[in-house]
Motif scaffolding. Structure first.
Motif, PDB file in Angstrom:
ATOM      1  N   ILE A 112       1.010  -1.249   0.257  1.00  0.00           N
ATOM      2  CA  ILE A 112      -0.304   0.372  -0.485  1.00  0.00           C
ATOM      3  C   ILE A 112       1.097   1.237   0.285  1.00  0.00           C
ATOM      4  O   ILE A 112       2.030   1.261   0.550  1.00  0.00           O
ATOM      5  CB  ILE A 112      -0.459   0.603   1.335  1.00  0.00           C
ATOM      6  N   GLY A 113       0.620   1.988  -0.864  1.00  0.00           N
ATOM      7  CA  GLY A 113       1.222   3.818  -0.051  1.00  0.00           C
ATOM      8  C   GLY A 113      -0.014   4.377   0.627  1.00  0.00           C
ATOM      9  O   GLY A 113      -1.696   4.768  -0.052  1.00  0.00           O
ATOM     10  N   CYS A 114       0.515   5.947   1.275  1.00  0.00           N
ATOM     11  CA  CYS A 114      -0.543   6.144   1.744  1.00  0.00           C
ATOM     12  C   CYS A 114       0.108   7.656   2.889  1.00  0.00           C
ATOM     13  O   CYS A 114       1.251   6.954   3.519  1.00  0.00           O
ATOM     14  CB  CYS A 114      -1.621   5.583   2.797  1.00  0.00           C
TER      15      CYS A 114
ATOM     16  N   LEU B  64       8.798  21.096   6.735  1.00  0.00           N
ATOM     17  CA  LEU B  64       8.974  21.137   8.006  1.00  0.00           C
ATOM     18  C   LEU B  64       8.535  20.077   8.620  1.00  0.00           C
ATOM     19  O   LEU B  64       8.219  19.316   9.566  1.00  0.00           O
ATOM     20  CB  LEU B  64       7.838  21.578   8.138  1.00  0.00           C
ATOM     21  N   GLY B  65       9.467  18.619   7.047  1.00  0.00           N
ATOM     22  CA  GLY B  65       9.605  17.427   7.822  1.00  0.00           C
ATOM     23  C   GLY B  65       8.638  16.798   8.113  1.00  0.00           C
ATOM     24  O   GLY B  65       8.653  15.047   8.333  1.00  0.00           O
ATOM     25  N   GLY B  66       7.590  17.257   7.875  1.00  0.00           N
ATOM     26  CA  GLY B  66       6.266  16.389   7.323  1.00  0.00           C
ATOM     27  C   GLY B  66       6.078  15.317   6.360  1.00  0.00           C
ATOM     28  O   GLY B  66       6.651  16.015   5.476  1.00  0.00           O
ATOM     29  N   SER B  67       5.165  14.282   6.125  1.00  0.00           N
ATOM     30  CA  SER B  67       4.752  14.333   5.139  1.00  0.00           C
ATOM     31  C   SER B  67       3.454  14.563   4.251  1.00  0.00           C
ATOM     32  O   SER B  67       3.807  14.038   2.933  1.00  0.00           O
ATOM     33  CB  SER B  67       4.351  12.226   5.249  1.00  0.00           C
ATOM     34  N   ARG B  68       2.984  15.600   4.878  1.00  0.00           N
ATOM     35  CA  ARG B  68       2.224  16.730   4.453  1.00  0.00           C
ATOM     36  C   ARG B  68       0.596  15.768   3.417  1.00  0.00           C
ATOM     37  O   ARG B  68       0.373  15.805   2.573  1.00  0.00           O
ATOM     38  CB  ARG B  68       2.743  17.416   2.843  1.00  0.00           C
ATOM     39  N   GLY B  69       0.974  13.984   3.327  1.00  0.00           N
ATOM     40  CA  GLY B  69      -0.849  13.609   3.648  1.00  0.00           C
ATOM     41  C   GLY B  69      -0.114  13.584   2.253  1.00  0.00           C
ATOM     42  O   GLY B  69      -1.775  13.462   1.479  1.00  0.00           O
ATOM     43  N   ASN B  70       0.812  13.502   1.409  1.00  0.00           N
ATOM     44  CA  ASN B  70       0.893  12.970  -0.195  1.00  0.00           C
ATOM     45  C   ASN B  70       0.678  11.594   0.279  1.00  0.00           C
ATOM     46  O   ASN B  70       0.875  10.197   0.242  1.00  0.00           O
ATOM     47  CB  ASN B  70       2.660  13.216  -0.278  1.00  0.00           C
ATOM     48  N   ASP B  71      -0.464  11.759  -1.596  1.00  0.00           N
ATOM     49  CA  ASP B  71      -0.679   9.916  -1.762  1.00  0.00           C
ATOM     50  C   ASP B  71       0.862   9.758  -2.685  1.00  0.00           C
ATOM     51  O   ASP B  71       1.732   9.817  -3.041  1.00  0.00           O
ATOM     52  CB  ASP B  71      -2.030  11.089  -3.147  1.00  0.00           C
ATOM     53  N   VAL B  72       0.793   7.675  -2.625  1.00  0.00           N
ATOM     54  CA  VAL B  72       1.457   7.374  -2.685  1.00  0.00           C
ATOM     55  C   VAL B  72       1.147   6.436  -4.209  1.00  0.00           C
ATOM     56  O   VAL B  72      -0.149   5.878  -3.814  1.00  0.00           O
ATOM     57  CB  VAL B  72       2.097   7.143  -1.788  1.00  0.00           C
ATOM     58  N   SER B  73       2.011   6.819  -4.962  1.00  0.00           N
ATOM     59  CA  SER B  73       1.075   5.188  -6.061  1.00  0.00           C
ATOM     60  C   SER B  73       1.978   4.366  -6.145  1.00  0.00           C
ATOM     61  O   SER B  73       3.634   4.307  -5.950  1.00  0.00           O
ATOM     62  CB  SER B  73       0.793   5.999  -7.304  1.00  0.00           C
ATOM     63  N   VAL B  74       1.848   3.139  -6.324  1.00  0.00           N
ATOM     64  CA  VAL B  74       2.894   1.723  -6.274  1.00  0.00           C
ATOM     65  C   VAL B  74       2.608   1.003  -7.330  1.00  0.00           C
ATOM     66  O   VAL B  74       1.911   0.858  -7.941  1.00  0.00           O
ATOM     67  CB  VAL B  74       2.479   1.515  -4.948  1.00  0.00           C
TER      68      VAL B  74
ATOM     69  N   VAL C 289       2.101  11.155  -8.673  1.00  0.00           N
ATOM     70  CA  VAL C 289       2.918  10.730  -9.970  1.00  0.00           C
ATOM     71  C   VAL C 289       2.012   9.527 -10.157  1.00  0.00           C
ATOM     72  O   VAL C 289       1.746   7.868  -9.334  1.00  0.00           O
ATOM     73  CB  VAL C 289       4.971  10.436  -9.482  1.00  0.00           C
ATOM     74  N   ALA C 290       1.956   9.517 -10.726  1.00  0.00           N
ATOM     75  CA  ALA C 290       1.354   8.259 -11.918  1.00  0.00           C
ATOM     76  C   ALA C 290       1.961   7.550 -12.727  1.00  0.00           C
ATOM     77  O   ALA C 290       3.334   7.628 -13.431  1.00  0.00           O
ATOM     78  CB  ALA C 290       0.359   8.615 -12.816  1.00  0.00           C
ATOM     79  N   MET C 291       2.498   5.822 -12.867  1.00  0.00           N
ATOM     80  CA  MET C 291       3.416   5.360 -13.527  1.00  0.00           C
ATOM     81  C   MET C 291       2.678   4.079 -14.242  1.00  0.00           C
ATOM     82  O   MET C 291       1.180   3.261 -13.981  1.00  0.00           O
ATOM     83  CB  MET C 291       4.386   4.614 -12.426  1.00  0.00           C
ATOM     84  N   ALA C 292       3.617   3.751 -15.205  1.00  0.00           N
ATOM     85  CA  ALA C 292       3.057   2.106 -15.906  1.00  0.00           C
ATOM     86  C   ALA C 292       4.369   1.833 -15.936  1.00  0.00           C
ATOM     87  O   ALA C 292       5.155   1.992 -16.186  1.00  0.00           O
ATOM     88  CB  ALA C 292       2.313   2.714 -17.096  1.00  0.00           C
ATOM     89  N   ARG C 293       3.797   0.201 -16.591  1.00  0.00           N
ATOM     90  CA  ARG C 293       5.221  -0.344 -16.843  1.00  0.00           C
ATOM     91  C   ARG C 293       4.424  -1.922 -18.462  1.00  0.00           C
ATOM     92  O   ARG C 293       3.003  -2.037 -17.468  1.00  0.00           O
ATOM     93  CB  ARG C 293       6.288  -0.756 -16.188  1.00  0.00           C
ATOM     94  N   GLN C 294       5.111  -1.742 -18.689  1.00  0.00           N
ATOM     95  CA  GLN C 294       4.884  -3.190 -19.878  1.00  0.00           C
ATOM     96  C   GLN C 294       4.529  -4.268 -19.007  1.00  0.00           C
ATOM     97  O   GLN C 294       5.401  -4.510 -17.820  1.00  0.00           O
ATOM     98  CB  GLN C 294       5.188  -2.986 -21.102  1.00  0.00           C
ATOM     99  N   GLY C 295       3.033  -4.745 -19.105  1.00  0.00           N
ATOM    100  CA  GLY C 295       2.434  -6.102 -18.050  1.00  0.00           C
ATOM    101  C   GLY C 295       2.523  -5.753 -17.185  1.00  0.00           C
ATOM    102  O   GLY C 295       1.958  -6.334 -16.564  1.00  0.00           O
ATOM    103  N   THR C 296       2.449  -3.858 -16.819  1.00  0.00           N
ATOM    104  CA  THR C 296       2.390  -4.167 -15.534  1.00  0.00           C
ATOM    105  C   THR C 296       1.205  -2.788 -15.435  1.00  0.00           C
ATOM    106  O   THR C 296       0.930  -2.556 -16.209  1.00  0.00           O
ATOM    107  CB  THR C 296       3.234  -3.642 -14.178  1.00  0.00           C
ATOM    108  N   ASN C 297      -0.166  -2.534 -13.989  1.00  0.00           N
ATOM    109  CA  ASN C 297      -0.240  -1.180 -14.210  1.00  0.00           C
ATOM    110  C   ASN C 297      -0.285  -0.816 -12.686  1.00  0.00           C
ATOM    111  O   ASN C 297      -0.396  -1.797 -11.505  1.00  0.00           O
ATOM    112  CB  ASN C 297      -1.807  -1.277 -15.017  1.00  0.00           C
ATOM    113  N   THR C 298      -1.287   0.623 -12.531  1.00  0.00           N
ATOM    114  CA  THR C 298      -0.950   0.919 -11.400  1.00  0.00           C
ATOM    115  C   THR C 298      -2.554   1.936 -11.434  1.00  0.00           C
ATOM    116  O   THR C 298      -3.136   1.907 -11.773  1.00  0.00           O
ATOM    117  CB  THR C 298      -0.339   1.857 -11.055  1.00  0.00           C
ATOM    118  N   GLN C 299      -3.388   1.553 -10.110  1.00  0.00           N
ATOM    119  CA  GLN C 299      -4.385   2.428  -9.944  1.00  0.00           C
ATOM    120  C   GLN C 299      -3.565   4.035  -9.218  1.00  0.00           C
ATOM    121  O   GLN C 299      -3.114   4.029  -8.295  1.00  0.00           O
ATOM    122  CB  GLN C 299      -5.301   1.614  -8.969  1.00  0.00           C
ATOM    123  N   PHE C 300      -4.307   4.271 -10.386  1.00  0.00           N
ATOM    124  CA  PHE C 300      -4.368   5.695  -9.526  1.00  0.00           C
ATOM    125  C   PHE C 300      -5.247   7.015  -8.804  1.00  0.00           C
ATOM    126  O   PHE C 300      -6.194   6.888  -9.692  1.00  0.00           O
ATOM    127  CB  PHE C 300      -3.808   7.052 -10.558  1.00  0.00           C
TER     128      PHE C 300
END
Length: 109
Positions: free
Chosen positions: A8-10, A35-45, A84-95
């Motif tokens: 998971i990315g969160c 300021l050192g926090g993660s700022r609630g950033n979304d993470v795509s994996v 950041v949205a990502m894709a690679r041949q033969g794989t996919n990601t949900q954004f």
């Protein structure tokens, strides 16, 4: 990578969870925000064999699937600091992105 893992990315982190019982095996904090926090950033994996690719706050990372160690990162200079949205041949990601609705404040709907 073992098939029983849920990656998971969160909120600026990537984590490996055992799908059979929900136990967290490891957690990796990606780049700190202001300021050192993660700022609630979304993470795509994106999982590709023994590597996990993660996109967060305008950067991409490669992590070791067995322990979450960061293998490398790329700042993507000049692109910005958004999701950041990502894709690679033969794989996919949900954004997933958030949509915020704001009222006009006029009082009439």
């Amino acid at each position: 990578m073992q098939k029983n893992l849920l990656i998971i990315g969160c909120n600026g982190y990537v984590s490996a969870i055992l799908a059979s019982n929900g136990q967290e095996l490891w957690r990796t904090k990606l780049r700190d925000g202001i300021l050192g926090g993660s700022r609630g950033n979304d993470v795509s994996v994106l999982i590709d064999g023994e590597q996990i690719f993660a996109g967060c706050h305008g950067r991409i990372y490669a992590l070791n699937a067995s322990d979450g160690a960061i293998l490398w990162q790329n700042e993507l200079k000049g692109i910005g600091f958004n999701e950041v949205a990502m894709a690679r041949q033969g794989t996919n990601t949900q954004f997933i992105t958030r949509v915020v609705e704001r009222s006009s404040g006029s009082g009439s709907d």
